[in-house]
Design an enzyme around this catalytic site. Structure first.
Site, PDB file in Angstrom:
ATOM      1  N   PRO A  93       0.817  -1.213   0.000  1.00  0.00           N
ATOM      2  CG  PRO A  93       0.078  -0.952   2.196  1.00  0.00           C
ATOM      3  CD  PRO A  93       0.858  -1.885   1.300  1.00  0.00           C
ATOM      4  N   GLY A  94       0.490   2.244  -0.793  1.00  0.00           N
ATOM      5  CA  GLY A  94       1.181   3.536  -0.787  1.00  0.00           C
ATOM      6  C   GLY A  94       0.175   4.611  -0.446  1.00  0.00           C
ATOM      7  NE  ARG A 118      -3.979  10.980  -8.027  1.00  0.00           N
ATOM      8  CZ  ARG A 118      -5.252  10.777  -7.732  1.00  0.00           C
ATOM      9  NH1 ARG A 118      -5.941  11.670  -7.047  1.00  0.00           N
ATOM     10  NH2 ARG A 118      -5.851   9.651  -8.084  1.00  0.00           N
ATOM     11  CE1 TYR A 178      -3.192   8.992 -13.743  1.00  0.00           C
ATOM     12  CE2 TYR A 178      -2.930  10.342 -11.783  1.00  0.00           C
ATOM     13  CZ  TYR A 178      -2.388   9.497 -12.726  1.00  0.00           C
ATOM     14  OH  TYR A 178      -1.070   9.173 -12.653  1.00  0.00           O
ATOM     15  CB  CYS A 222      -0.779  30.663 -18.318  1.00  0.00           C
ATOM     16  SG  CYS A 222      -1.370  31.758 -19.607  1.00  0.00           S
ATOM     17  CE1 TYR A 269       1.594   7.120  -6.933  1.00  0.00           C
ATOM     18  CE2 TYR A 269      -0.458   6.923  -5.714  1.00  0.00           C
ATOM     19  CZ  TYR A 269       0.698   6.361  -6.213  1.00  0.00           C
ATOM     20  OH  TYR A 269       0.953   5.037  -5.976  1.00  0.00           O
TER      21      TYR A 269
END
Lengths: 472, 472
Positions: A327-328, A370, A374, A401, A431
Site C-alpha cells: 500500500p502507498g 491528478r 485522471y 496559464c 501522487y
C-alpha cells in the site's frame, strides 16, 4: 449523481474520514471556527510557512502503518510504496513502524538509503531498471527484486555474479485481472508494459529462467491488479491464478533432470536456486477522496486474502506462502492536506441567467496534476473560519496559464468565501507532491509536518533561485 | 486513420518539418547513418551529457522568431509565450531577435528579469496574480498587464498609486470562439476561469472600470481562442467580435460626462486614461508533431489577420489597432528533441497470436506528461544508426511505476531496435521540460543547446542531491 453538500453548516463540518485524523474545526477557544491539525491552527501554518503548502499529519501516517501491519500479521509483510510520497523523514517513520519499503527507481532507492532504511527490507520494482539501479540494489542487499523482463533476469545474473551475491527475486505476473474501484474484469491477455503474461506462458518461462539463472534465487510471484480498489474479490482471483502457476512451477522444477533439478518434497533450502515462499499481491487499496466514499476495509481484506491464499494453496497442494502487500496511497494519501490562499473570486455566466463561481487559489496543476491527468475528484473546505450563505456551484482553479488548471471541478461552496481565505483540499498525500512540477515557474510548495502541537518543515519551499541555479 | 510508416527505410528517413532544422541523418562520412544536430552527432551528446536529455537547436529557435517577426511586421508585436519553455538563455535569444515576451507568473517574470529582458517589452498574464507579482510588474515597468478580474483592476490601481506609476493594461475578453485544430465553434457564453465575457457585458464593464481607475491606462483588448490551431478563421472571428466591443467602448467613453470624460475625436494622448491602440489575439499556432501534419502557415495567417483587423476597424469606424500575437509552442516546440536510451524491449501477446512490442526508455511521463495528460501524439526515430527489419506495432513507454507512462502510444518501428539504441522524440520544446516533474524521484534531464557544431549545457541535469537538499 454524487450526494452534495446541502448547506453552509454541512460545508463547515469536516468529513473526518477524508482528512487527517488530528484535523478538526475548533468549536471553542481562541481559534473557534478555525481548522487545526495536531493542535496547530492552519492559519498559523499559513503565516509561518506561506501558501500553498502541503501539511502532513505524522500521527495519521503512523497509525495507518500500524493498522496495516496488524491486519497483515506484521510490518515486514507490508511494503510502503514510496512512489506515493517519499522523503527521508517518511522513510524513517516507515522504518520506525516496522514496515518494509518498495522502491521503483534508482532515485527512490537512493533516498531510502540516505534515510538509513535497511536494504534487507526493501523490494525493488521497475519495468526498465538501469544497470546502475540493479547494481546498487544487489550490492546493498535489497530483500527482493521484482523482475520484469528476460533481459533483466540476464542482467541481474551478471551483476550478482560480478558482486559475488545471490539475489532473491519475485517474478511480476500479469494475471489478467483488472480492478477499477468496485468492478473487476478478468481477461487472459494484458496489453501493458509490466510483467509476464500468465495466459501466454511467459510468466512460467520467466520463473523457470530465474530458477536456472546463476546468482538469482526465485522466491515467488508478484502482481498488481489496479488502483483505488474497494473490494477484495479482484485480489482474491489474482491470488488464485498465481497459486495455479505456483503449483505448475513446483511441478516443473520437480521434473527437471539437469543440474537445476531440486526435489521440492525435500523443501527448498536457503542455498537452493528456488525457495518459493512469497506471494506479493501489490497495492491499490482505495481511500476516500470524497465524503460519500469509504476507504477499503484493510482488516477485512487482509483476513479475506489470507484465508483465500490458504485455501488456494491447499487446493493446489502447495505450502502456504507468505503474503506481502504494497500500500502507498492507503498510508500517505489521507495523512496530508494542501493549504491554499484564495485569490480571485469570479462569477461567470455560463448560460443565460446561470452562473458558475470560479475561485482561484495560489497553487494549481503544478502541485496537483491528478484532476487534470485522471479527472480525480477532491474535497475542499475553508480552513480559517466558518463560512456562511447560499451554496453556489463553484470550480476551484489554480493560477496557471491554462484553462484545464482545475483542482475541484464541481463543488457547492458557500457564497461568502472571499479573497484571503484559506482553502484546504483533503487526501493529497499520494501522487501530488510526488508528481509536482514547476510549470509556469511555480516552484514546489513546502511539506510541513505536524505532531503534538508542533509544526516543522519537512521539505522546504523551492524558490526561483533553485530554478536559476540549474542554468549555467 | 493516420498514414503510417511503410517500411524501415521510411522510418529511417526523418520528417524534416517535425524536427529541428539543423537535424539530419548523415549519408556519408564518419557518422554515416547517425543523426546529427547542428553538426553534432546525437551519440556524442548522449555520451557527453547522458540520457535522457533535451537537445535544443538554437538556429531553429531563432529562425522561428525571425519568421514570426517578419510576418507580423516587427518583433515588438510578437510576444514569445514563455510558459512553453523558459530559461535565461532563451529569454536572451528572444531579446536578441527583437521579440517581446509574455509571462504568466511571478516566477516567469523573475526569470525574464534575471536574464536582463527589458520589462518594457514584457506583457503580464494570469488569472490570479498575487500582490507581489503585480507590484514587481508595475515597479519594473512592464509594458502591458492583461487584467483578468475586477479585483485585479482594483489591486492594480492601488499598487500603481503606491508606486506613483500609471500602468498600461489590456482587458482579457472571452469572445465565445473556441478553436480545436481545424474546427472552431462560436458560442456566446464561456465556462472558463480566464477573462471577461463579451456576451454578458462583463468585458465592457471591466474595460470601463480600467478607463476610470486611477493609475491604470486602458490600451486595448486581448483574447485567446485555443491551442494547436491550424487555420485563421477562428482568430478572424474573434478579432471581429473584439472590434465590435472596441467601438462600443469608444462610444461609451465619448458619452461620459463626469471627470472621466475624454473626447475620442481628439485622439487619446499618452496622458489620457485610455489609449485604445492594441489588439492582442493571443497564441495557439499549430505545429507538426506528426509527419502528416503541417504547421500553421504564419505568413498567411499574419496577412489574413492584418487585413481582417483593418477591415473590421474600418467597418466599426475605429482607428486600426496594433496587432499583437503570443506564439510559444510555434517558436520553441519544433526546436527541441528528447533523446532517450532504449532499455527493455518486450513483446507482449495482446490477443491470441497478436503481439505488441513495448520499448522502454530511460525517461517517461516525468519529462513528457503530454501523452498521458492530453493524449498528445509524438514522432520517434532511432538516432544512433539506421535500423532494419519488419515494422512491428510498438508502444514507447517510460520507466515509471505506472502503466499509463506512455510516450508514443502506437508506432510502427523496425524490429531490430535493441537495448542501448538511442531513441529521439521530436517537437518536445514546448510544455515538456516546462511541465517536467520528479515523479518516482526521476530528476529532470538536462537541456543541451547546439549551434555551429558545438553542444553546450543550457540547464544541467538534476541529481538526487538536489532532491535531498530540500529536506531539513
Amino acid at each position: 449523481m454524487r450526494r452534495r453538500t446541502a448547506n453552509a453548516a454541512e460545508f463547515n463540518a469536516i468529513p473526518a474520514h477524508v482528512y487527517p485524523q488530528t484535523l478538526r474545526r475548533e468549536t471553542a477557544g481562541e481559534h473557534r471556527g478555525e481548522v487545526t491539525i495536531a493542535g496547530v491552527p492552519l492559519t498559523e501554518i499559513a503565516e509561518t510557512f506561506g501558501t500553498p503548502a502541503f501539511v502532513m499529519d505524522e500521527e495519521d501516517f503512523r497509525t495507518r502503518c500500524r493498522r496495516l501491519a496488524k491486519a497483515f500479521g506484521g510490518g515486514h509483510f507490508v511494503h510502503y510504496a514510496s512512489k506515493a510520497f517519499l522523503s527521508k523523514t517518511v522513510a524513517r517513520w516507515v522504518m520506525d513502524e516496522g514496515l518494509s519499503l518498495d522502491v521503483a527507481s534508482l532515485g527512490e532507492l537512493q533516498v531510502a538509503l540516505a534515510a538509513g532504511f535497511p536494504a534487507e527490507r526493501i523490494t525493488v520494482h521497475g519495468n526498465n531498471k538501469s544497470p546502475e539501479f540493479l547494481r546498487l540494489a544487489v550490492s546493498e542487499g535489497a530483500e527482493l527484486i521484482v523482475v520484469d523482463s528476460l533481459q533483466e533476469i540476464e542482467a541481474l545474473s551478471t551483476v550478482a555474479g560480478e558482486l559475488g551475491k545471490t539475489q532473491d527475486v519475485l517474478v511480476r505476473v500479469t494475471p489478467g485481472v483488472h480492478v477499477d474501484t468496485h468492478e473487476f474484469i478478468a481477461t487472459s491477455h494484458e496489453d501493458q508494459k509490466f510483467g509476464f503474461s500468465l495466459a501466454s506462458g511467459a510468466a512460467h518461462h520467466a520463473a523457470m529462467a530465474c530458477h536456472t539463472a546463476d546468482g538469482v534465487r526465485l522466491r515467488g510471484l508478484h502482481c498488481h491488479v489496479g488502483s483505488q480498489v474497494f473490494e477484495a474479490a479482484g485480489f482474491a482471483l489474482a491470488a488464485e491464478r498465481l497459486l495455479g502457476l505456483w503449483k505448475q512451477l513446483l511441478d516443473s522444477i520437480a521434473t527437471l533432470t539437469d543440474e537445476h533439478a531440486v526435489d521440492p518434497s525435500q523443501g527448498v533450502g536457503s542455498d537452493a536456486p528456488t525457495l518459493l515462499d512469497t506471494l506479493d499481491l501489490g497495492g491499490g487499496y482505495g481511500i476516500a477522496y470524497m465524503p460519500d466514499q469509504e476507504a477499503l476495509d484493510v482488516e477485512e481484506v487482509a483476513s479475506e486474502l489470507k484465508s483465500k491464499v490458504r485455501k488456494a494453496a491447499e487446493s493446489a497442494g502447495v505450502p502456504e506462502p507468505t503474503l506481502n502487500v504494497e500500500p502507498g496511497r492507503a498510508i500517505a494519501g489521507p495523512s496530508m492536506i494542501t493549504l491554499y490562499r484564495v485569490g480571485t473570486v469570479k462569477d461567470v455566466e455560463v448560460a443565460d441567467g446561470i452562473s458558475r463561481r470560479y475561485i482561484s487559489v495560489d497553487g494549481g496543476m503544478s502541485d496537483n496534476i491528478r484532476p487534470a491527468l485522471y479527472q480525480a475528484e477532491y474535497d475542499c473546505r475553508v480552513a480559517n473560519r466558518e463560512v456562511a450563505g447560499e451554496l453556489l456551484p463553484t470550480r476551484i482553479v489554480g493560477s496557471h496559464c491554462e484553462s484545464g488548471d482545475v483542482l475541484v471541478n464541481d463543488a457547492l461552496v458557500p457564497e461568502d468565501v472571499r479573497p484571503g481565505d484559506l482553502l484546504m483540499i483533503g487526501a493529497t498525500g499520494a501522487y501530488c507532491y510526488a508528481m509536482a512540477s514547476r510549470y509556469n515557474m511555480m516552484t514546489r510548495p513546502p511539506v510541513v509536518r505536524v505532531a503534538d502541537g508542533e509544526a516543522r518543515l519537512m521539505i522546504r519551499r523551492e524558490t526561483i533561485d533553485d530554478v536559476l541555479a540549474l542554468e549555467e
